[in-house]
Scaffold this motif. Structure first.
Motif, PDB file in Angstrom:
ATOM      1  N   GLY A  18      43.404  -0.931 -34.342  1.00  0.00           N
ATOM      2  CA  GLY A  18      42.115  -1.527 -34.636  1.00  0.00           C
ATOM      3  C   GLY A  18      42.354  -2.856 -35.334  1.00  0.00           C
ATOM      4  N   VAL A  19      41.763  -3.934 -34.818  1.00  0.00           N
ATOM      5  CA  VAL A  19      41.980  -5.268 -35.384  1.00  0.00           C
ATOM      6  C   VAL A  19      40.655  -5.808 -35.919  1.00  0.00           C
ATOM      7  CG1 VAL A  19      42.771  -7.622 -34.956  1.00  0.00           C
ATOM      8  CG2 VAL A  19      43.865  -5.698 -33.765  1.00  0.00           C
ATOM      9  N   ILE A  20      40.648  -6.177 -37.212  1.00  0.00           N
ATOM     10  CA  ILE A  20      39.473  -6.772 -37.856  1.00  0.00           C
ATOM     11  C   ILE A  20      39.752  -8.254 -38.061  1.00  0.00           C
ATOM     12  CG2 ILE A  20      37.980  -6.788 -39.892  1.00  0.00           C
ATOM     13  CD1 ILE A  20      38.822  -3.883 -40.386  1.00  0.00           C
ATOM     14  N   THR A  21      38.850  -9.106 -37.584  1.00  0.00           N
ATOM     15  CA  THR A  21      38.982 -10.540 -37.818  1.00  0.00           C
ATOM     16  C   THR A  21      37.793 -11.034 -38.629  1.00  0.00           C
ATOM     17  OG1 THR A  21      40.119 -10.820 -35.690  1.00  0.00           O
ATOM     18  CG2 THR A  21      39.255 -12.806 -36.746  1.00  0.00           C
ATOM     19  N   LEU A  22      38.068 -11.544 -39.830  1.00  0.00           N
ATOM     20  CA  LEU A  22      37.018 -12.158 -40.647  1.00  0.00           C
ATOM     21  C   LEU A  22      36.735 -13.516 -40.027  1.00  0.00           C
ATOM     22  CD1 LEU A  22      38.529 -11.300 -44.152  1.00  0.00           C
ATOM     23  CD2 LEU A  22      36.960  -9.945 -42.758  1.00  0.00           C
ATOM     24  N   ASN A  23      35.487 -13.747 -39.607  1.00  0.00           N
ATOM     25  CA  ASN A  23      35.193 -14.866 -38.720  1.00  0.00           C
ATOM     26  C   ASN A  23      34.197 -15.858 -39.320  1.00  0.00           C
ATOM     27  OD1 ASN A  23      35.498 -16.261 -36.241  1.00  0.00           O
ATOM     28  ND2 ASN A  23      33.608 -15.343 -35.454  1.00  0.00           N
ATOM     29  N   ARG A  24      34.503 -16.328 -40.525  1.00  0.00           N
ATOM     30  CA  ARG A  24      33.708 -17.404 -41.136  1.00  0.00           C
ATOM     31  C   ARG A  24      34.657 -18.518 -41.574  1.00  0.00           C
ATOM     32  NH1 ARG A  24      30.496 -15.831 -45.973  1.00  0.00           N
ATOM     33  NH2 ARG A  24      29.168 -17.585 -45.401  1.00  0.00           N
ATOM     34  N   PRO A  25      35.390 -19.135 -40.658  1.00  0.00           N
ATOM     35  CA  PRO A  25      36.420 -20.104 -41.056  1.00  0.00           C
ATOM     36  C   PRO A  25      35.889 -21.281 -41.863  1.00  0.00           C
ATOM     37  CG  PRO A  25      36.001 -20.194 -38.681  1.00  0.00           C
ATOM     38  CD  PRO A  25      35.329 -18.958 -39.194  1.00  0.00           C
ATOM     39  N   LYS A  26      34.652 -21.729 -41.582  1.00  0.00           N
ATOM     40  CA  LYS A  26      34.102 -22.853 -42.340  1.00  0.00           C
ATOM     41  C   LYS A  26      33.811 -22.480 -43.786  1.00  0.00           C
ATOM     42  CE  LYS A  26      32.089 -25.318 -38.408  1.00  0.00           C
ATOM     43  NZ  LYS A  26      30.847 -25.847 -37.792  1.00  0.00           N
ATOM     44  N   ALA A  27      33.609 -21.176 -44.038  1.00  0.00           N
ATOM     45  CA  ALA A  27      33.387 -20.688 -45.405  1.00  0.00           C
ATOM     46  C   ALA A  27      34.652 -20.021 -45.936  1.00  0.00           C
ATOM     47  CB  ALA A  27      32.229 -19.700 -45.429  1.00  0.00           C
ATOM     48  N   LEU A  28      35.808 -20.383 -45.353  1.00  0.00           N
ATOM     49  CA  LEU A  28      37.101 -19.814 -45.738  1.00  0.00           C
ATOM     50  C   LEU A  28      37.092 -18.291 -45.628  1.00  0.00           C
ATOM     51  CD1 LEU A  28      38.008 -22.098 -48.799  1.00  0.00           C
ATOM     52  CD2 LEU A  28      38.632 -22.375 -46.392  1.00  0.00           C
ATOM     53  N   ASN A  29      36.312 -17.788 -44.677  1.00  0.00           N
ATOM     54  CA  ASN A  29      36.230 -16.351 -44.386  1.00  0.00           C
ATOM     55  C   ASN A  29      35.776 -15.514 -45.578  1.00  0.00           C
ATOM     56  OD1 ASN A  29      37.081 -16.707 -41.689  1.00  0.00           O
ATOM     57  ND2 ASN A  29      39.201 -16.819 -42.379  1.00  0.00           N
ATOM     58  N   ALA A  30      35.011 -16.135 -46.475  1.00  0.00           N
ATOM     59  CA  ALA A  30      34.493 -15.399 -47.631  1.00  0.00           C
ATOM     60  C   ALA A  30      33.588 -14.263 -47.161  1.00  0.00           C
ATOM     61  CB  ALA A  30      33.711 -16.339 -48.551  1.00  0.00           C
ATOM     62  N   LEU A  31      33.712 -13.130 -47.842  1.00  0.00           N
ATOM     63  CA  LEU A  31      32.911 -11.963 -47.488  1.00  0.00           C
ATOM     64  C   LEU A  31      31.476 -12.102 -47.972  1.00  0.00           C
ATOM     65  CD1 LEU A  31      35.302  -9.041 -48.469  1.00  0.00           C
ATOM     66  CD2 LEU A  31      34.617  -9.668 -46.166  1.00  0.00           C
ATOM     67  N   ASN A  32      30.549 -11.584 -47.181  1.00  0.00           N
ATOM     68  CA  ASN A  32      29.186 -11.411 -47.679  1.00  0.00           C
ATOM     69  C   ASN A  32      28.805  -9.939 -47.503  1.00  0.00           C
ATOM     70  OD1 ASN A  32      28.390 -11.051 -44.958  1.00  0.00           O
ATOM     71  ND2 ASN A  32      28.027 -13.250 -44.720  1.00  0.00           N
ATOM     72  N   LEU A  33      27.643  -9.586 -48.000  1.00  0.00           N
ATOM     73  CA  LEU A  33      27.246  -8.176 -47.998  1.00  0.00           C
ATOM     74  C   LEU A  33      27.130  -7.615 -46.586  1.00  0.00           C
ATOM     75  CD1 LEU A  33      26.512  -5.795 -49.779  1.00  0.00           C
ATOM     76  CD2 LEU A  33      24.127  -6.572 -49.755  1.00  0.00           C
ATOM     77  N   THR A  34      26.633  -8.427 -45.666  1.00  0.00           N
ATOM     78  CA  THR A  34      26.509  -7.965 -44.282  1.00  0.00           C
ATOM     79  C   THR A  34      27.871  -7.611 -43.695  1.00  0.00           C
ATOM     80  OG1 THR A  34      24.560  -9.359 -43.951  1.00  0.00           O
ATOM     81  CG2 THR A  34      25.699  -8.601 -41.978  1.00  0.00           C
ATOM     82  N   MET A  35      28.864  -8.454 -43.944  1.00  0.00           N
ATOM     83  CA  MET A  35      30.222  -8.185 -43.442  1.00  0.00           C
ATOM     84  C   MET A  35      30.763  -6.889 -44.022  1.00  0.00           C
ATOM     85  SD  MET A  35      31.626 -12.078 -43.755  1.00  0.00           S
ATOM     86  CE  MET A  35      33.313 -11.782 -43.216  1.00  0.00           C
ATOM     87  N   ILE A  36      30.587  -6.716 -45.326  1.00  0.00           N
ATOM     88  CA  ILE A  36      31.075  -5.508 -45.986  1.00  0.00           C
ATOM     89  C   ILE A  36      30.426  -4.270 -45.381  1.00  0.00           C
ATOM     90  CG2 ILE A  36      31.108  -4.232 -48.175  1.00  0.00           C
ATOM     91  CD1 ILE A  36      31.254  -7.002 -49.565  1.00  0.00           C
ATOM     92  N   ARG A  37      29.122  -4.358 -45.117  1.00  0.00           N
ATOM     93  CA  ARG A  37      28.396  -3.211 -44.569  1.00  0.00           C
ATOM     94  C   ARG A  37      28.835  -2.872 -43.146  1.00  0.00           C
ATOM     95  NH1 ARG A  37      22.422  -4.740 -47.079  1.00  0.00           N
ATOM     96  NH2 ARG A  37      22.681  -3.567 -49.023  1.00  0.00           N
ATOM     97  N   HIS A  38      29.457  -3.817 -42.457  1.00  0.00           N
ATOM     98  CA  HIS A  38      30.015  -3.532 -41.143  1.00  0.00           C
ATOM     99  C   HIS A  38      31.460  -3.051 -41.241  1.00  0.00           C
ATOM    100  CE1 HIS A  38      26.568  -5.954 -39.606  1.00  0.00           C
ATOM    101  NE2 HIS A  38      26.673  -5.136 -38.584  1.00  0.00           N
ATOM    102  N   ILE A  39      32.242  -3.670 -42.135  1.00  0.00           N
ATOM    103  CA  ILE A  39      33.670  -3.340 -42.233  1.00  0.00           C
ATOM    104  C   ILE A  39      33.890  -1.914 -42.715  1.00  0.00           C
ATOM    105  CG2 ILE A  39      35.802  -3.849 -43.504  1.00  0.00           C
ATOM    106  CD1 ILE A  39      34.927  -6.801 -43.481  1.00  0.00           C
ATOM    107  N   TYR A  40      33.178  -1.518 -43.740  1.00  0.00           N
ATOM    108  CA  TYR A  40      33.437  -0.208 -44.349  1.00  0.00           C
ATOM    109  C   TYR A  40      33.262   0.952 -43.359  1.00  0.00           C
ATOM    110  CZ  TYR A  40      33.352   3.675 -47.636  1.00  0.00           C
ATOM    111  OH  TYR A  40      33.619   4.852 -48.271  1.00  0.00           O
TER     112      TYR A  40
END
Length: 319
Positions: A18-40
């Motif tokens: 399983g490969v997870i790619t944080l995909n906000r390169p312009k924001a240095l891939n900083a996490l937001n709540l929506t991302m966390i709610r998908h990743i977990y």
């Protein structure tokens, strides 16, 4: 097979990985709540999936793995974080508690929270005091930026490869058949290092208080010591004292106990002045001139610090 979560985080199944790619390169891939709610939930799903043997997490672009945000947890299957670039805050939380952390010459690791009136969260009270000497305390108080191979040499990363080898490394990891942690360990090469920075940290940061550390630095008078004195003088005095005690206490705690402690500290920071002022000065107005209250170490009472660590009763974090 790949899936998207608002395009800010990508999930892909490559063979049995399983490969997870944080995909906000312009924001240095900083996490937001929506991302966390998908990743977990995706991590939980893969952990229970008999056809998923390995999880790899990486950042999009060529600048950052993940520069901020917050996620915590444990994982049963081999979990490999490719920290190729800026790794701060939430990026540390996504990688440091996993079994394998692969750094490159582009890796820049830091816990700069005292500069915004906070403390090193995401379990900082657990992994920082477990570094050799007083390196963890040094990193926690100063926000010092470790770069490249040094991130692995001090134990924050488990392995080091050149950045141009990351793609082939990921491919080779995916090609492993039903790998165990020991299989992945055997695949990656471990380096061990004890260097000058470690020696300086142990000598100068062995103290019973932040004030004693400042005295040690002033007495030493070296260029390194003077630089750290200047750095500490810019930090929130309250955050420095909170962080000093956090690292002391965390050395004797389990990760779960540390997370309960850090939740209490987060609530204390939200009740206070310095976190809001630090965010204003560093991230919003960007004048880099926060007005800390209190403005000196001597102005921060032991009672005030003690209250920050006190139980929240029914509001305490439940794990």
């Amino acid at each position: 097979m790949s899936t998207k979560a608002g395009s800010e985080v990508l999930f892909e199944k490559v063979g049995n990985a399983g490969v997870i790619t944080l995909n906000r390169p312009k924001a240095l891939n900083a996490l937001n709540l929506t991302m966390i709610r998908h990743i977990y939930p995706q991590l939980k799903k893969w952990d229970k999936d008999s056809e998923t043997d390995l999880v790899i997490i990486k950042g999009a672009g060529d600048k950052a793995f993940c520069a901020g945000g917050d996620i915590r947890g444990t994982y049963q299957k081999p979990y490999v974080a490719l920290i190729d670039g800026i790794t701060m805050g939430g990026g540390v939380g996504l990688s440091i508690h996993g079994r394998f952390r692969v750094a490159t010459e582009k890796t820049l690791f830091a816990m700069p929270e005292t500069g915004i009136g906070l403390f090193p969260d995401v379990g900082g009270g657990y992994f920082l005091p477990r570094l050799q000497g007083k390196l963890g305390l040094f990193l926690a108080l100063t926000g010092f930026r470790l770069k490249g191979r040094d991130v692995q040499r001090v134990g924050l990363a488990t392995h080091f490869v050149q950045s141009d080898k990351i793609v082939s490394l990921q491919k080779d990891l995916v090609d492993l058949k039903s790998p165990s942690n020991s299989d992945v360990m055997g695949f990656l090469y471990m380096f061990v290092f004890v260097g000058l920075l470690l020696f300086c940290c142990f000598r100068l940061f062995s103290a019973g208080s932040v004030e004693e550390i400042m005295e040690n630095l002033k007495k030493d008078g070296s260029a390194f010591a003077l630089k750290q004195t200047e750095t500490l003088a810019k930090m929130s005095p309250t955050s420095l004292k909170l962080t000093f005690r956090q690292i002391q206490e965390g050395e004797r705690m389990s990760l779960q106990e540390v997370l309960v402690m850090e939740y209490r500290l987060s609530q204390a920071c939200m009740r206070g002045n310095d976190f809001y002022e630090g965010v204003r000065a560093v991230l919003i107005d960007k004048d880099q001139s926060p007005k800390w209250k209190p403005s000196t170490l001597s102005g921060v009472s032991e009672q005030a610090i003690e209250e920050c660590f006190s139980s929240l009763g029914e509001r305490d974090l439940k794990l």
